[in-house]
Design an enzyme around this catalytic site. Structure first.
Site, mmCIF file in Angstrom:
data_model
loop_
_atom_site.group_PDB
_atom_site.id
_atom_site.type_symbol
_atom_site.label_atom_id
_atom_site.label_comp_id
_atom_site.label_asym_id
_atom_site.label_seq_id
_atom_site.Cartn_x
_atom_site.Cartn_y
_atom_site.Cartn_z
ATOM 1 N N ASP A 91 35.517 24.977 8.039
ATOM 2 C CA ASP A 91 35.749 26.241 9.454
ATOM 3 C C ASP A 91 37.217 26.137 9.498
ATOM 4 O O ASP A 91 38.049 25.944 8.680
ATOM 5 C CB ASP A 91 35.317 24.823 11.665
ATOM 6 N N HIS A 106 36.373 22.455 0.049
ATOM 7 C CA HIS A 106 35.261 22.571 -0.707
ATOM 8 C C HIS A 106 35.360 24.412 0.158
ATOM 9 O O HIS A 106 34.271 24.728 0.482
ATOM 10 C CB HIS A 106 34.340 21.744 0.581
ATOM 11 N N THR A 173 35.063 11.592 8.585
ATOM 12 C CA THR A 173 34.410 12.003 7.586
ATOM 13 C C THR A 173 33.572 10.799 6.926
ATOM 14 O O THR A 173 33.976 9.568 6.384
ATOM 15 C CB THR A 173 35.739 12.427 6.262
ATOM 16 N N SER A 174 31.928 11.058 6.289
ATOM 17 C CA SER A 174 31.150 9.506 6.001
ATOM 18 C C SER A 174 32.063 9.359 4.790
ATOM 19 O O SER A 174 31.715 8.415 4.602
ATOM 20 C CB SER A 174 29.574 10.570 5.691
HETATM 21 P P1 OAD Z 1 29.424 13.330 7.427
HETATM 22 O O1 OAD Z 1 28.155 14.495 7.625
HETATM 23 O O2 OAD Z 1 29.026 13.135 5.824
HETATM 24 O O3 OAD Z 1 30.005 12.579 7.979
HETATM 25 C C1 OAD Z 1 30.415 13.056 9.188
HETATM 26 C C2 OAD Z 1 30.627 11.598 9.784
HETATM 27 O O4 OAD Z 1 31.550 12.198 10.994
HETATM 28 C C3 OAD Z 1 30.557 10.212 9.513
HETATM 29 O O5 OAD Z 1 31.596 9.171 9.321
HETATM 30 C C4 OAD Z 1 30.532 10.497 11.505
HETATM 31 O O6 OAD Z 1 30.890 9.080 12.134
HETATM 32 C C5 OAD Z 1 31.577 11.197 12.065
HETATM 33 N N1 OAD Z 1 31.583 11.702 13.499
HETATM 34 C C6 OAD Z 1 30.852 11.933 13.870
HETATM 35 N N2 OAD Z 1 31.394 12.510 15.147
HETATM 36 C C7 OAD Z 1 32.476 11.918 15.542
HETATM 37 C C8 OAD Z 1 33.703 12.478 16.341
HETATM 38 N N3 OAD Z 1 33.107 12.770 17.282
HETATM 39 N N4 OAD Z 1 34.586 11.951 15.670
HETATM 40 C C9 OAD Z 1 34.726 11.665 14.351
HETATM 41 N N5 OAD Z 1 34.006 11.321 13.998
HETATM 42 C C10 OAD Z 1 32.555 11.904 14.269
HETATM 43 O O7 OAD Z 1 30.855 15.016 6.465
HETATM 44 P P2 OAD Z 1 31.325 14.511 6.107
HETATM 45 O O8 OAD Z 1 31.957 13.587 5.851
HETATM 46 O O9 OAD Z 1 32.723 15.898 6.424
HETATM 47 O O10 OAD Z 1 30.551 19.663 1.668
HETATM 48 O O11 OAD Z 1 30.721 15.505 4.303
HETATM 49 C C11 OAD Z 1 31.755 15.994 3.537
HETATM 50 C C12 OAD Z 1 30.871 16.913 2.615
HETATM 51 O O12 OAD Z 1 29.216 16.978 2.604
HETATM 52 C C13 OAD Z 1 30.888 18.743 3.305
HETATM 53 O O13 OAD Z 1 32.467 18.314 3.559
HETATM 54 C C14 OAD Z 1 30.018 19.168 3.458
HETATM 55 C C15 OAD Z 1 29.239 17.853 2.918
HETATM 56 O O14 OAD Z 1 27.308 18.675 2.484
HETATM 57 C C16 OAD Z 1 29.763 20.568 1.291
HETATM 58 O O15 OAD Z 1 29.118 21.834 1.835
HETATM 59 C C17 OAD Z 1 30.172 21.198 0.054
#
Ligand code: OAD
Length: 229
Positions: A91, A106, A173-174
């Protein structure tokens, strides 16, 4: 005196309170869609309509959401720090909030590119990429997204930025997806690392702030701004 450098690695959680689904939380995108069906080069070969539609829906939603207090707090941090954001998000909410240095590891939803020449990247007008929309060399335009199984071209740049941090922040991020999750290993020893996430994220030697980004980030930013005085 030059400003200290804060490097911020963000993931889907920083945009969650703007109304964009994360991937791996319960109810997240990867519960509704099979990664291999929508986010791989093989999916693009097998079912181009489904892939185009998946990203069209994401892009359409982007036009309906706004940055949240976490994005804005990171902009405020620029008043006293040299802030570099490395985002896994596709985004544009960091840019819309006003952050000046944003690296998209990404890819970017609002961009599309040639499927035969990765250097031909275009801004898409509106939200809809149509089948048969072609690049100047005549190939089908594809989403400007790094799919699973594809190299991440900006990783060397992101590693270099990470190694130059005076303070490192990880937000929402997870840390499940490599090589992005490995960037923290480039942070120099002794540099403070803060991790803001309400979920169970495991990372060694971090100051864990178990809060949502929209509340945790503005609080941490206030503290860092005070420290800079
Ligand atoms: P994830 O969905 O794996 O992780 C999201 C994280 O955000 C988790 O640790 C949640 O606990 C946390 N979270 C949820 N709500 C929140 C809030 N209000 N404030 C702060 N944290 C919160 O997403 P990413 O780690 O971003 O790649 O995933 C990494 C990549 O995997 C993405 O860029 C995407 C995906 O597949 C591609 O599509 C290439």
């Amino acid at each position: 005196m030059s400003k200290k450098r804060v490097v911020v690695l963000t993931g889907a959680g920083v945009s969650a309170e703007s109304g964009i689904s994360t991937f791996r939380d319960s109810g997240g995108l990867w519960e509704k869609y099979d990664i291999s069906e929508v986010a791989t080069p093989e999916a693009w070969e097998r079912n181009i309509d489904l892939v185009i539609d998946f990203y069209n829906q994401r892009r359409k939603q982007l036009h309906e959401v706004k940055p949240n207090p976490a994005h804005y707090a990171l902009v405020k941090l620029e008043e006293k720090y040299d802030v570099h954001i490395i985002t896994q998000n596709v985004d544009d909410l960091h840019e819309r909030a006003g952050s000046s240095k944003v690296l998209h590891l990404h890819g970017e939803l609002k961009k599309v590119r040639s499927s035969i020449d990765e250097n031909l990247v275009y801004e898409l007008e509106g939200w809809e990429l149509k089948k048969d929309q072609k690049c100047e060399k005549g190939s089908q335009l594809r989403p400007h997204i790094v799919w699973f199984g594809e190299p991440v071209p900006l990783i060397p740049k992101a590693a270099e930025i990470s190694s130059s941090a005076d303070i490192y922040l990880i937000i929402g991020t997870s840390l499940n997806v490599y090589p992005a999750a490995g960037l923290v290993n480039y942070v120099k020893p002794g540099i403070p690392i803060y991790l803001i996430d309400p979920g169970e994220v495991h990372a060694p030697d971090v100051n864990l702030i178990k809060e949502k980004a929209g509340t945790g980030t503005p609080k941490l930013v206030e503290q860092l701004l005070k420290k800079a005085d």
